[in-house]
Design a protein around this motif. Structure first.
Motif, mmCIF file in Angstrom:
data_model
loop_
_atom_site.group_PDB
_atom_site.id
_atom_site.type_symbol
_atom_site.label_atom_id
_atom_site.label_comp_id
_atom_site.label_asym_id
_atom_site.label_seq_id
_atom_site.Cartn_x
_atom_site.Cartn_y
_atom_site.Cartn_z
ATOM 1 N N GLY A 126 0.786 -1.239 0.000
ATOM 2 C CA GLY A 126 0.000 0.000 0.000
ATOM 3 C C GLY A 126 0.815 1.285 0.000
ATOM 4 O O GLY A 126 0.253 2.380 0.044
ATOM 5 N N VAL A 127 2.140 1.188 -0.032
ATOM 6 C CA VAL A 127 2.963 2.408 -0.021
ATOM 7 C C VAL A 127 3.846 2.444 -1.274
ATOM 8 O O VAL A 127 4.423 1.426 -1.654
ATOM 9 N N GLU A 128 3.926 3.629 -1.878
ATOM 10 C CA GLU A 128 4.791 3.779 -3.057
ATOM 11 C C GLU A 128 6.185 4.205 -2.620
ATOM 12 O O GLU A 128 6.333 4.970 -1.667
ATOM 13 N N TYR A 129 7.191 3.684 -3.334
ATOM 14 C CA TYR A 129 8.586 4.000 -2.996
ATOM 15 C C TYR A 129 9.335 4.494 -4.218
ATOM 16 O O TYR A 129 9.053 4.082 -5.345
ATOM 17 N N LEU B 102 16.371 4.807 -0.669
ATOM 18 C CA LEU B 102 14.996 4.409 -1.001
ATOM 19 C C LEU B 102 14.029 5.168 -0.092
ATOM 20 O O LEU B 102 14.057 5.000 1.130
ATOM 21 N N ASN B 103 13.202 5.995 -0.710
ATOM 22 C CA ASN B 103 12.269 6.839 0.038
ATOM 23 C C ASN B 103 10.828 6.383 -0.116
ATOM 24 O O ASN B 103 10.401 6.102 -1.244
ATOM 25 N N GLY B 104 10.073 6.365 0.983
ATOM 26 C CA GLY B 104 8.622 6.256 0.883
ATOM 27 C C GLY B 104 8.119 7.571 0.316
ATOM 28 O O GLY B 104 8.742 8.616 0.511
ATOM 29 N N ARG B 105 6.982 7.527 -0.359
ATOM 30 C CA ARG B 105 6.472 8.701 -1.064
ATOM 31 C C ARG B 105 5.846 9.757 -0.151
ATOM 32 O O ARG B 105 5.380 10.789 -0.616
ATOM 33 N N TYR B 106 5.776 9.470 1.163
ATOM 34 C CA TYR B 106 5.066 10.387 2.072
ATOM 35 C C TYR B 106 5.994 10.860 3.181
ATOM 36 O O TYR B 106 6.979 10.180 3.522
ATOM 37 N N ASP B 107 5.647 11.997 3.756
ATOM 38 C CA ASP B 107 6.438 12.515 4.880
ATOM 39 C C ASP B 107 6.074 11.781 6.162
ATOM 40 O O ASP B 107 4.910 11.438 6.362
ATOM 41 N N ASP B 108 7.067 11.573 7.024
ATOM 42 C CA ASP B 108 6.735 11.071 8.361
ATOM 43 C C ASP B 108 6.325 12.306 9.153
ATOM 44 O O ASP B 108 7.183 13.061 9.585
ATOM 45 N N SER C 84 7.898 -1.339 6.539
ATOM 46 C CA SER C 84 6.514 -1.065 6.933
ATOM 47 C C SER C 84 6.562 -0.328 8.258
ATOM 48 O O SER C 84 7.621 -0.226 8.876
ATOM 49 N N GLY C 85 5.411 0.168 8.679
ATOM 50 C CA GLY C 85 5.326 0.847 9.974
ATOM 51 C C GLY C 85 6.342 1.971 10.075
ATOM 52 O O GLY C 85 6.368 2.876 9.248
ATOM 53 N N GLY C 86 7.205 1.883 11.084
ATOM 54 C CA GLY C 86 8.202 2.932 11.317
ATOM 55 C C GLY C 86 9.316 2.977 10.289
ATOM 56 O O GLY C 86 10.074 3.944 10.225
ATOM 57 N N HIS C 87 9.459 1.924 9.478
ATOM 58 C CA HIS C 87 10.479 1.942 8.423
ATOM 59 C C HIS C 87 9.854 2.443 7.130
ATOM 60 O O HIS C 87 9.267 1.683 6.372
#
Ligand SMILES: [Zn+2]
Length: 349
Positions: free
Chosen positions: A66-69, A78-84, A256-259
């Protein structure tokens, strides 16, 4: 500049005991990860690389759970597409005083966990440091396993963490074992101030940098600190992340989660550049093949597998895990790395 000392691999024996839940509670862990990912993916878009700050390309490289990278084209991080966001981080680590997050880490057997997992980390630090340190400030200390292990090995050591539950739990354990309470609960700003003003010459951050909302504040604090050495471990992009991407029904431990982002060999070099640090020693050991082994077991379980079928996997595979993993470790494509860096040549006395 000298080449860093390179060390590889570690027996996986500790893993099966420490993470039994990964095998027995796949569905529950998977659902939790999916819900955390959904919360992460509802946040604002991340436009710049988490490490180097370079603009991220518009196209997504892959999507997992469910997350784009996307890989940064500048430093290959390697970045998730959203800000933490602050809310997301608080939901993970601080809400209910971190009680929910800490469930994964609170063990009945504090000493055995410290000895199996954290003493080897301190031993690697000890064999790699060019001199005896004045002490260690452990940032993101959680329940204080590393602080306890460092003290056991004779190093003065203090820990700071944003979780009240974890630091209280750790202090209670360490008080019973050693008669002191070396862990301090701090807020985000105090965490960076603790690094900046530490009197110790080693800062450690074991499994912490990847959880920081603004890693640049950490880099700045380390750079301006009087500490001469930084000892850290971070999760890496490797076989584990690729397996997760291909196996949607298996709990994704690595991404996933915090990573929400993962390091690569190139983004580590970039991070060292930003801190003004030189690598002294690197220890690569992943759990990629253990993740593969776990995925095979979950697969059999999902396909009506009998106990007999599980025995077939363990008889065929269990004895190969460490040998196969060492191939990944030695080729620098494994899920975790521990690194000791010197923070500045001028302070490298
Ligand atoms: Zn980058």
């Amino acid at each position: 500049m000298r080449d860093p000392i390179l060390k590889y691999s570690k027996s996986s024996g500790f893993y099966v005991d420490a993470k039994k839940d990964f095998f027995s509670s796949n569905q529950a862990l998977l659902e939790k990860a999916q819900s955390q990912n959904a919360s992460y993916a509802s946040g604002p878009a991340r436009t710049n690389c988490k490490i180097c700050g370079h603009s991220l390309p518009n196209e997504t490289d892959f999507k997992s759970h469910g997350v784009e990278y996307v890989f940064c084209r500048d430093c290959n991080h390697l970045n998730g597409r959203y800000d933490d966001t602050k809310e997301f981080i608080e939901e993970l680590y601080v809400s209910e005083d971190g009680e929910d997050y800490s469930k994964n880490y609170i063990d009945d057997n504090y000493v055995s966990r410290a000895e199996k997992i954290y003493i080897p980390k301190v031993e690697f630090l000890k064999e790699s440091l060019p001199r005896t340190p004045t002490g260690i400030l452990d940032v993101g200390c959680g329940g204080g396993y590393f602080v306890y292990a460092a003290q056991k090995m004779g190093y003065p050591s203090l820990g700071v963490d944003v979780s009240k539950t974890m630091t209280q739990f750790g202090n209670q354990q360490i008080r019973n074992l050693m008669g002191c309470e070396p862990l301090h609960c701090v807020d985000e700003t105090e965490l960076y101030e603790a690094i900046r003003y530490t009197a110790f010459d080693v800062v450690s951050a074991i499994g912490v940098i990847e959880h920081l909302r603004e890693p640049q504040r950490f880099f700045e604090a380390v750079k301006n600190s009087r500490a001469s050495f930084l000892y850290y471990s971070v999760p890496m992009f490797s076989l584990s992340a690729l397996l997760e991407n291909s196996l949607p029904n298996v709990f994704p431990r690595q991404l996933s989660g915090g990573h929400t982002h993962l390091f690569t060999e190139k983004s580590l070099v970039k991070m060292h550049e930003l801190i003004g640090a030189q690598s002294i020693a690197e220890w690569r050991f992943g759990t990629d093949v253990m993740d593969l082994y776990r995925a095979l077991n979950v697969g059999i379980q999902e396909n009506c597998g009998s106990d007999y079928a599980h025995t077939q996997i363990s008889e065929g595979m269990a004895g190969l895990i460490d040998d196969l993993q060492s191939v990944f470790d030695r080729n620098h494509f494994c899920s975790e790395i521990h690194v000791l860096v010197s923070c500045s040549d001028s302070r490298f006395k």
